[in-house]
Design a protein around this motif. Structure first.
Motif, PDB file in Angstrom:
ATOM      1  N   ALA A   3       0.847  -1.196   0.000  1.00  0.00           N
ATOM      2  CA  ALA A   3       0.000   0.000   0.000  1.00  0.00           C
ATOM      3  C   ALA A   3       0.878   1.241   0.000  1.00  0.00           C
ATOM      4  O   ALA A   3       1.951   1.263   0.617  1.00  0.00           O
ATOM      5  CB  ALA A   3      -0.897  -0.008   1.230  1.00  0.00           C
ATOM      6  N   ARG A   6       0.843   7.288   2.864  1.00  0.00           N
ATOM      7  CA  ARG A   6      -0.115   8.380   2.651  1.00  0.00           C
ATOM      8  C   ARG A   6       0.295   9.626   3.436  1.00  0.00           C
ATOM      9  O   ARG A   6       0.580   9.566   4.629  1.00  0.00           O
ATOM     10  CB  ARG A   6      -1.517   7.916   3.039  1.00  0.00           C
ATOM     11  N   GLU A  32       0.893   8.615  -1.669  1.00  0.00           N
ATOM     12  CA  GLU A  32      -0.390   9.240  -2.010  1.00  0.00           C
ATOM     13  C   GLU A  32      -0.539  10.531  -1.220  1.00  0.00           C
ATOM     14  O   GLU A  32      -0.324  10.542  -0.003  1.00  0.00           O
ATOM     15  CB  GLU A  32      -1.545   8.304  -1.681  1.00  0.00           C
ATOM     16  N   VAL A  34      -2.956  12.729   0.381  1.00  0.00           N
ATOM     17  CA  VAL A  34      -4.347  12.616   0.810  1.00  0.00           C
ATOM     18  C   VAL A  34      -5.012  13.973   0.924  1.00  0.00           C
ATOM     19  O   VAL A  34      -6.149  14.171   0.480  1.00  0.00           O
ATOM     20  CB  VAL A  34      -4.428  11.882   2.166  1.00  0.00           C
ATOM     21  N   ASP A  66      -6.633  12.173  11.112  1.00  0.00           N
ATOM     22  CA  ASP A  66      -7.067  11.274  10.036  1.00  0.00           C
ATOM     23  C   ASP A  66      -6.277   9.967  10.112  1.00  0.00           C
ATOM     24  O   ASP A  66      -5.066   9.930   9.857  1.00  0.00           O
ATOM     25  CB  ASP A  66      -6.842  11.955   8.689  1.00  0.00           C
ATOM     26  N   ASP A  67      -6.939   8.882  10.447  1.00  0.00           N
ATOM     27  CA  ASP A  67      -6.271   7.592  10.632  1.00  0.00           C
ATOM     28  C   ASP A  67      -5.683   7.034   9.336  1.00  0.00           C
ATOM     29  O   ASP A  67      -4.845   6.126   9.385  1.00  0.00           O
ATOM     30  CB  ASP A  67      -7.255   6.571  11.222  1.00  0.00           C
ATOM     31  N   SER A  68      -6.116   7.554   8.198  1.00  0.00           N
ATOM     32  CA  SER A  68      -5.606   7.038   6.932  1.00  0.00           C
ATOM     33  C   SER A  68      -4.262   7.655   6.552  1.00  0.00           C
ATOM     34  O   SER A  68      -3.597   7.177   5.628  1.00  0.00           O
ATOM     35  CB  SER A  68      -6.617   7.291   5.811  1.00  0.00           C
ATOM     36  N   ILE A  69      -3.853   8.706   7.248  1.00  0.00           N
ATOM     37  CA  ILE A  69      -2.612   9.409   6.917  1.00  0.00           C
ATOM     38  C   ILE A  69      -1.459   8.848   7.748  1.00  0.00           C
ATOM     39  O   ILE A  69      -1.551   8.728   8.967  1.00  0.00           O
ATOM     40  CB  ILE A  69      -2.769  10.924   7.144  1.00  0.00           C
ATOM     41  N   ASP A  70      -0.355   8.513   7.067  1.00  0.00           N
ATOM     42  CA  ASP A  70       0.827   7.948   7.722  1.00  0.00           C
ATOM     43  C   ASP A  70       1.853   9.012   8.098  1.00  0.00           C
ATOM     44  O   ASP A  70       2.535   8.880   9.120  1.00  0.00           O
ATOM     45  CB  ASP A  70       1.516   6.946   6.788  1.00  0.00           C
ATOM     46  N   LYS A  93       1.808   9.741  13.944  1.00  0.00           N
ATOM     47  CA  LYS A  93       2.206  10.048  12.576  1.00  0.00           C
ATOM     48  C   LYS A  93       3.717  10.250  12.490  1.00  0.00           C
ATOM     49  O   LYS A  93       4.323  10.876  13.369  1.00  0.00           O
ATOM     50  CB  LYS A  93       1.539  11.342  12.080  1.00  0.00           C
TER      51      LYS A  93
END
Length: 348
Positions: A3, A6, A32, A34, A66-70, A93
């Motif tokens: 994956a 992000r 990505e 985001v 935002d849990d989708s951001i690394d 993060k």
């Protein structure tokens, strides 16, 4: 398939660094972009239009939560950076930070503590340039002993006032002493301090120097600074950085002197030169210089994916400490020994 990593870009005050990184992230299959957050939605939308249309918002916290951001890439002004970095670390993060990471060592302490407590990685803004082809070449030459032991170095950057935003006619927050620790000198010297610490594997032991306003007498921060740094091993470096150069006169010169040779760089000629006193290739040799420009995306990804950092939050702290000592030295016309993080940890 792995994956993508992000990213969320928080703040666009350091636009000259934020925009290239955002474009690199948006254009790389491993990453990505985001979202972009800035207090000015117009600025966020402007950059989003150049980077594939990621989500935009005026809320920094929205991206941090935002849990989708690394990875949070913080490009806010220096005065805002500690709060953003601490919040991002506590949210788990990885962090890409502006330079310097803070205005004071006390503010920087907060970031170091939060990053280490959370176990996240921290990529300093000034250290990303270590991955540039030019600096990789210098590191190879120095670490291989090609010029012997480094005895001295000098750096000079001739530049003009920064722009608060592309096309702006004023420097904006960069020249606001309530938001930055200094002006023209610290704006560029952090890269050079970081590079010498990295090349030598040593810390700054003493600093002296002077600041002035040579071209902009009404500016509330300096447009000129010249420092002399002594490192732990005894080598001495001179760092002169300015916002007082003539229009179109941007130039960087570098000289690194060793016991068995020397290295010279000049952006006005585009050449890198090396001189050796031993071997079959004695004397000066001149080459087209590799690029010194990089957004450091590979280094950021290596850190974020556990492959090892190019630099750490401790590096950012030490770089700031050397600049704090410089401004103290310039104000007192004396020689100042910087604080070191190792000593503060021991004392605590």
């Amino acid at each position: 398939m792995t994956a993508p990593t992000r990213f969320g870009v928080v703040g666009l005050d350091h636009w000259y660094s934020a925009i290239p990184l955002a474009q690199a992230v948006a254009g790389d299959r491993r990453t990505e972009l985001v979202a972009i957050a800035d207090l000015s939605i117009d600025r966020a939308n402007e950059v989003a239009a150049k980077t594939g249309g990621p989500r935009t918002t005026t809320s920094y916290q929205e991206l941090i939560e935002d849990d989708s951001i690394d990875v949070i890439a913080s490009f806010v002004s220096v005065d805002q950076n500690p709060d953003v970095c601490v919040a991002a670390a506590r949210a788990g993060k990885h962090i890409v930070s502006v330079k310097p990471l803070a205005r004071t060592l006390a503010e920087a302490d907060r970031i170091v503590e939060a990053v280490n407590a959370a176990g996240v990685t921290f990529t300093p803004g000034e250290s990303r340039s270590r991955s540039a082809d030019q600096n990789q070449l210098l590191h190879e030459w120095v670490s291989s002993g090609r010029i012997g032991r480094v005895t001295s170095a000098s750096f000079a950057l001739v530049g003009g006032l920064p722009q608060g935003w592309p096309g702006a006619t004023d420097p904006g927050w960069w020249a606001d002493p309530a938001r930055v620790p200094g002006g023209g000198w610290i704006d560029h010297s952090l890269y050079q301090i970081d590079r010498m610490r990295w090349l030598l594997g040593e810390e700054v032991a003493e600093v002296s120097g002077r600041v002035a306003n040579l071209l902009h007498p009404d500016l509330k921060v300096e447009d000129y600074g010249h420092a002399i740094l002594r490192f732990d091993g005894g080598s001495i470096s001179s760092i002169e950085d300015t916002w007082s150069g003539p229009a179109g006169g941007w130039r960087i010169t570098t000289s690194i002197i060793g016991t068995e040779g020397a290295i010279a760089l000049d952006t006005s000629t585009g050449l890198v030169s090396v001189m050796e006193t031993k071997g079959s290739h004695k004397g000066w040799h001149h080459f087209k210089s590799p690029s010194d420009h990089t957004v450091g995306l590979d280094a950021i990804l290596d850190a974020a994916t556990g492959q090892g950092p190019l630099a750490t939050v401790e590096d950012a702290w030490e770089n700031l400490s050397a600049t704090v000592a410089f401004y103290e030295a310039a104000a007192s016309a004396s020689i100042v020994a910087p604080a070191h993080l190792r000593d503060r940890v021991t004392a605590a």
